[in-house]
Write a protein that holds these residues in place. Sequence first.
Motif, short mmCIF file in Angstrom:
data_model
loop_
_atom_site.label_atom_id
_atom_site.label_comp_id
_atom_site.label_asym_id
_atom_site.label_seq_id
_atom_site.Cartn_x
_atom_site.Cartn_y
_atom_site.Cartn_z
N ASP A 1 0.42 -0.89 0.46
CA ASP A 1 0.09 -0.36 0.07
C ASP A 1 1.06 1.26 -0.33
O ASP A 1 1.60 1.49 1.34
CB ASP A 1 -0.97 0.54 1.22
CG ASP A 1 -1.46 1.19 1.07
OD1 ASP A 1 -1.79 2.18 0.56
OD2 ASP A 1 -2.84 0.92 1.90
N ASP B 1 0.63 4.43 0.58
CA ASP B 1 0.12 5.18 1.97
C ASP B 1 0.90 4.76 2.87
O ASP B 1 1.37 5.26 4.17
CB ASP B 1 -1.62 4.94 2.02
CG ASP B 1 -1.79 5.96 0.77
OD1 ASP B 1 -1.36 7.07 0.69
OD2 ASP B 1 -3.56 5.93 0.52
N GLY C 1 4.60 5.13 2.24
CA GLY C 1 4.29 7.14 2.62
C GLY C 1 4.63 7.11 4.07
O GLY C 1 6.20 7.68 5.00
N GLN C 2 3.93 6.67 4.80
CA GLN C 2 3.89 7.03 6.37
C GLN C 2 5.00 6.35 7.19
O GLN C 2 5.43 7.28 8.31
CB GLN C 2 2.51 6.39 6.64
CG GLN C 2 1.47 6.92 7.52
CD GLN C 2 1.72 8.40 7.95
OE1 GLN C 2 2.11 8.69 8.94
NE2 GLN C 2 1.58 9.58 7.44
N ASP D 1 5.32 5.04 -8.24
CA ASP D 1 3.72 6.44 -7.50
C ASP D 1 3.98 7.23 -7.29
O ASP D 1 5.48 7.09 -6.25
CB ASP D 1 3.15 4.65 -6.16
CG ASP D 1 1.97 5.52 -5.82
OD1 ASP D 1 1.13 6.77 -5.96
OD2 ASP D 1 1.05 5.17 -6.19
N ARG E 1 2.89 9.89 -5.30
CA ARG E 1 2.74 9.65 -3.81
C ARG E 1 4.35 8.82 -2.37
O ARG E 1 4.57 9.36 -1.49
CB ARG E 1 1.62 8.79 -2.99
CG ARG E 1 -0.02 9.88 -4.14
CD ARG E 1 -0.63 8.49 -3.40
NE ARG E 1 -0.60 7.88 -4.04
CZ ARG E 1 -1.91 6.39 -3.83
NH1 ARG E 1 -2.17 6.94 -2.82
NH2 ARG E 1 -1.39 5.16 -4.38
#
Length: 189
Positions: free
Chosen positions: A24, A26, A29-30, A55, A57
């Motif tokens: 994932d 996200d 990224g976290q 990606d 992001r």
Amino acid sequence: MAEWAQSGDSDKENRIAVYLSHTDPDVVGQACFQLGQLKARAHIPALLALLNHRDGRVVNMAGAGLRDMLDTRDAALAPRFEALLTHDFLLARISAIEALGRIHSTGSVPLLAGRLQSEDPAVQFHIVHVLGTLRSRQALPALEALEAEVRTKDMSSPHFDRARGTPAHPKLMLEAIALAMQQIQGKAP
């Protein structure tokens, strides 16, 4: 992850780093963000590898994590961030610009100044800030040209707080340009 980052766990950096390979974006990224906040320099190679992620992001958050943990010792990494200045994802470009400022890459001034006029207005603000931080006189002509352009904008529109990745109000942009030019000329901290 945020709880681990704030905990006293001596292995928290490694616990968070496991998520750098999560599927994932996200979550990845976290993990990048938390490692940056922790200044987990042992994970610089892993975050550098994520600058090539498909990606945008993830590229943004890897750049932001690196921005938070790098300093002038890491100036040799400038080409990695310069390569992102043409990235399709606007926030990835902003993270790269901020990282160039953090590592104090004065060699990047011509490239940053050259992108100033053609860059998205949301990114211009960050370039202006970094050019002021880098304090190179090479940036003055580009800053003066941008200042002249911004002065033609409508200053009467409402001034709202801006979020990262949104254009600065023309008045705010003029203030940023003035400060950058003062920094370059040695008239401001």
